[in-house]
Write a protein that holds these residues in place. Structure first.
Motif, PDB file in Angstrom:
ATOM      1  N   ALA A 131       0.845  -1.198   0.000  1.00 55.95           N
ATOM      2  CA  ALA A 131       0.000   0.000   0.000  1.00 55.95           C
ATOM      3  C   ALA A 131       0.879   1.245   0.000  1.00 55.95           C
ATOM      4  O   ALA A 131       1.969   1.235   0.569  1.00 55.95           O
ATOM      5  N   PRO A 132       0.423   2.323  -0.616  1.00 48.18           N
ATOM      6  CA  PRO A 132       1.197   3.561  -0.582  1.00 48.18           C
ATOM      7  C   PRO A 132       1.309   4.093   0.852  1.00 48.18           C
ATOM      8  O   PRO A 132       0.496   3.752   1.707  1.00 48.18           O
ATOM      9  N   PRO A 133       2.328   4.912   1.120  1.00 49.53           N
ATOM     10  CA  PRO A 133       2.555   5.400   2.481  1.00 49.53           C
ATOM     11  C   PRO A 133       1.331   6.072   3.106  1.00 49.53           C
ATOM     12  O   PRO A 133       1.071   5.890   4.289  1.00 49.53           O
ATOM     13  N   SER A 134       0.561   6.827   2.338  1.00 54.35           N
ATOM     14  CA  SER A 134      -0.599   7.506   2.917  1.00 54.35           C
ATOM     15  C   SER A 134      -1.630   6.501   3.411  1.00 54.35           C
ATOM     16  O   SER A 134      -2.257   6.707   4.450  1.00 54.35           O
ATOM     17  N   ALA A 135      -1.820   5.411   2.712  1.00 61.43           N
ATOM     18  CA  ALA A 135      -2.765   4.381   3.148  1.00 61.43           C
ATOM     19  C   ALA A 135      -2.236   3.649   4.370  1.00 61.43           C
ATOM     20  O   ALA A 135      -2.995   3.243   5.234  1.00 61.43           O
ATOM     21  N   ARG A 136      -0.922   3.488   4.447  1.00 62.83           N
ATOM     22  CA  ARG A 136      -0.327   2.830   5.607  1.00 62.83           C
ATOM     23  C   ARG A 136      -0.521   3.672   6.857  1.00 62.83           C
ATOM     24  O   ARG A 136      -0.821   3.150   7.909  1.00 62.83           O
ATOM     25  N   ARG A 137      -0.337   4.990   6.740  1.00 65.62           N
ATOM     26  CA  ARG A 137      -0.475   5.865   7.910  1.00 65.62           C
ATOM     27  C   ARG A 137      -1.868   5.758   8.508  1.00 65.62           C
ATOM     28  O   ARG A 137      -2.026   5.689   9.707  1.00 65.62           O
ATOM     29  N   SER A 138      -2.893   5.742   7.655  1.00 65.41           N
ATOM     30  CA  SER A 138      -4.251   5.659   8.187  1.00 65.41           C
ATOM     31  C   SER A 138      -4.505   4.291   8.816  1.00 65.41           C
ATOM     32  O   SER A 138      -5.171   4.186   9.834  1.00 65.41           O
ATOM     33  N   ALA A 139      -3.955   3.232   8.233  1.00 66.71           N
ATOM     34  CA  ALA A 139      -4.112   1.898   8.810  1.00 66.71           C
ATOM     35  C   ALA A 139      -3.345   1.787  10.127  1.00 66.71           C
ATOM     36  O   ALA A 139      -3.822   1.182  11.082  1.00 66.71           O
ATOM     37  N   GLU A 140      -2.148   2.382  10.178  1.00 61.66           N
ATOM     38  CA  GLU A 140      -1.376   2.368  11.413  1.00 61.66           C
ATOM     39  C   GLU A 140      -2.078   3.157  12.505  1.00 61.66           C
ATOM     40  O   GLU A 140      -2.061   2.777  13.665  1.00 61.66           O
ATOM     41  N   ALA A 141      -2.719   4.260  12.139  1.00 61.43           N
ATOM     42  CA  ALA A 141      -3.426   5.071  13.120  1.00 61.43           C
ATOM     43  C   ALA A 141      -4.568   4.279  13.740  1.00 61.43           C
ATOM     44  O   ALA A 141      -4.849   4.417  14.928  1.00 61.43           O
ATOM     45  N   GLU A 142      -5.224   3.450  12.961  1.00 62.42           N
ATOM     46  CA  GLU A 142      -6.312   2.624  13.480  1.00 62.42           C
ATOM     47  C   GLU A 142      -5.784   1.558  14.428  1.00 62.42           C
ATOM     48  O   GLU A 142      -6.473   1.152  15.355  1.00 62.42           O
ATOM     49  N   ASP A 143      -4.555   1.072  14.178  1.00 56.63           N
ATOM     50  CA  ASP A 143      -3.988   0.001  14.990  1.00 56.63           C
ATOM     51  C   ASP A 143      -3.348   0.493  16.278  1.00 56.63           C
ATOM     52  O   ASP A 143      -3.066  -0.309  17.158  1.00 56.63           O
ATOM     53  N   THR A 144      -3.087   1.776  16.392  1.00 59.90           N
ATOM     54  CA  THR A 144      -2.373   2.275  17.566  1.00 59.90           C
ATOM     55  C   THR A 144      -3.319   2.431  18.739  1.00 59.90           C
ATOM     56  O   THR A 144      -4.512   2.636  18.597  1.00 59.90           O
ATOM     57  N   ASP A 145      -2.748   2.334  19.927  1.00 57.98           N
ATOM     58  CA  ASP A 145      -3.517   2.524  21.142  1.00 57.98           C
ATOM     59  C   ASP A 145      -3.837   4.003  21.300  1.00 57.98           C
ATOM     60  O   ASP A 145      -3.091   4.866  20.837  1.00 57.98           O
ATOM     61  N   PRO A 146      -4.918   4.315  21.994  1.00 54.53           N
ATOM     62  CA  PRO A 146      -5.232   5.734  22.222  1.00 54.53           C
ATOM     63  C   PRO A 146      -4.160   6.360  23.106  1.00 54.53           C
ATOM     64  O   PRO A 146      -3.476   5.670  23.860  1.00 54.53           O
ATOM     65  N   PRO A 147      -3.997   7.684  23.031  1.00 55.29           N
ATOM     66  CA  PRO A 147      -2.967   8.321  23.847  1.00 55.29           C
ATOM     67  C   PRO A 147      -3.269   8.152  25.333  1.00 55.29           C
ATOM     68  O   PRO A 147      -4.425   8.047  25.741  1.00 55.29           O
ATOM     69  N   MET A 148      -2.201   8.120  26.135  1.00 53.73           N
ATOM     70  CA  MET A 148      -2.373   7.976  27.579  1.00 53.73           C
ATOM     71  C   MET A 148      -2.939   9.270  28.151  1.00 53.73           C
ATOM     72  O   MET A 148      -2.540  10.361  27.759  1.00 53.73           O
ATOM     73  N   VAL A 149      -3.857   9.118  29.093  1.00 51.74           N
ATOM     74  CA  VAL A 149      -4.454  10.266  29.774  1.00 51.74           C
ATOM     75  C   VAL A 149      -4.162  10.096  31.258  1.00 51.74           C
ATOM     76  O   VAL A 149      -4.486   9.067  31.854  1.00 51.74           O
ATOM     77  N   PHE A 150      -3.547  11.105  31.856  1.00 47.97           N
ATOM     78  CA  PHE A 150      -3.227  11.073  33.274  1.00 47.97           C
ATOM     79  C   PHE A 150      -4.308  11.828  34.041  1.00 47.97           C
ATOM     80  O   PHE A 150      -4.593  12.982  33.749  1.00 47.97           O
ATOM     81  N   THR A 151      -4.894  11.165  35.017  1.00 50.36           N
ATOM     82  CA  THR A 151      -6.001  11.785  35.749  1.00 50.36           C
ATOM     83  C   THR A 151      -5.620  12.200  37.165  1.00 50.36           C
ATOM     84  O   THR A 151      -6.301  13.016  37.763  1.00 50.36           O
ATOM     85  N   ASP A 152      -4.558  11.674  37.723  1.00 54.98           N
ATOM     86  CA  ASP A 152      -4.189  11.979  39.104  1.00 54.98           C
ATOM     87  C   ASP A 152      -2.948  12.861  39.169  1.00 54.98           C
ATOM     88  O   ASP A 152      -1.965  12.540  39.811  1.00 54.98           O
ATOM     89  N   VAL A 153      -3.009  13.998  38.486  1.00 57.76           N
ATOM     90  CA  VAL A 153      -1.869  14.908  38.432  1.00 57.76           C
ATOM     91  C   VAL A 153      -2.299  16.288  38.906  1.00 57.76           C
ATOM     92  O   VAL A 153      -3.462  16.669  38.824  1.00 57.76           O
TER      93      VAL A 153
END
Length: 173
Positions: A131-153
């Motif tokens: 797949a072209p790089p642009s298609a890979r980026r969108s597929a990789e974005a779907e596979d990544t975990d959501p960003p960490m959120v710190f609540t006790d700071v």
């Protein structure tokens, strides 16, 4: 007598391993010489790749100017992928031949009980995307975990914080 058989078996095993290594070396030399040619757009675009799937030649016929830039780009990509697929197929055939040869060799565990089979320990190579790089980026974005959120700071206002030198290092460093 049992020691003589063990020594004889070990000698045979070492000879089979030497022959196996020689077969691998010959296959590697043969594979390194591979090239493949891919065609697209009615053979108006030709792409040649080497054994590492690196493009080593690109040719166009005189009537390639009939193609739009988008068609030409797609044709170059298709021809390159066709050539790369040929290299992969031929390399896979060579590897399959080597595997068939090594399958006839006895396992080390047959000589030394408890030793693991090296073939079972080898990792399986993951599939490579075409797949072209642009298609890979969108597929990789779907596979990544959501960003960490710190609540006790505790909140910190960085804009009004006092400016002071770090205690970690001296300014003269």
């Amino acid at each position: 007598m049992a020691d003589d058989i063990s020594i004889g078996q070990f000698t045979d095993l070492m000879e089979m391993m030497r022959m196996g290594v020689e077969s691998i070396a010959r296959a590697q030399e043969k594979q390194a010489l591979l090239t493949a040619t891919g065609y697209a757009a009615g053979k108006r675009v030709t792409v040649v790749v080497n054994a590492n799937n690196v493009v080593i030649q690109t040719r166009f016929t005189d009537d390639v100017t009939d193609l739009s830039y988008a068609e030409l780009a797609a044709a170059i990509t298709a021809a390159g992928q066709d050539a790369a697929a040929q290299i992969q197929r031929r390399t896979r055939e060579m590897v399959d031949d080597l595997r068939a040869q090594t399958a006839r060799l006895p396992k080390l565990s047959e000589f030394v009980p408890g030793l693991p089979d090296v073939r079972e320990m080898l990792p399986v190579r993951p599939e490579v995307s075409t797949a072209p790089p642009s298609a890979r980026r969108s597929a990789e974005a779907e596979d990544t975990d959501p960003p960490m959120v710190f609540t006790d700071v505790a909140p910190w206002d960085h804009t009004h914080a006092p400016k002071r030198q770090s205690d970690v290092s001296e300014s003269g460093w």
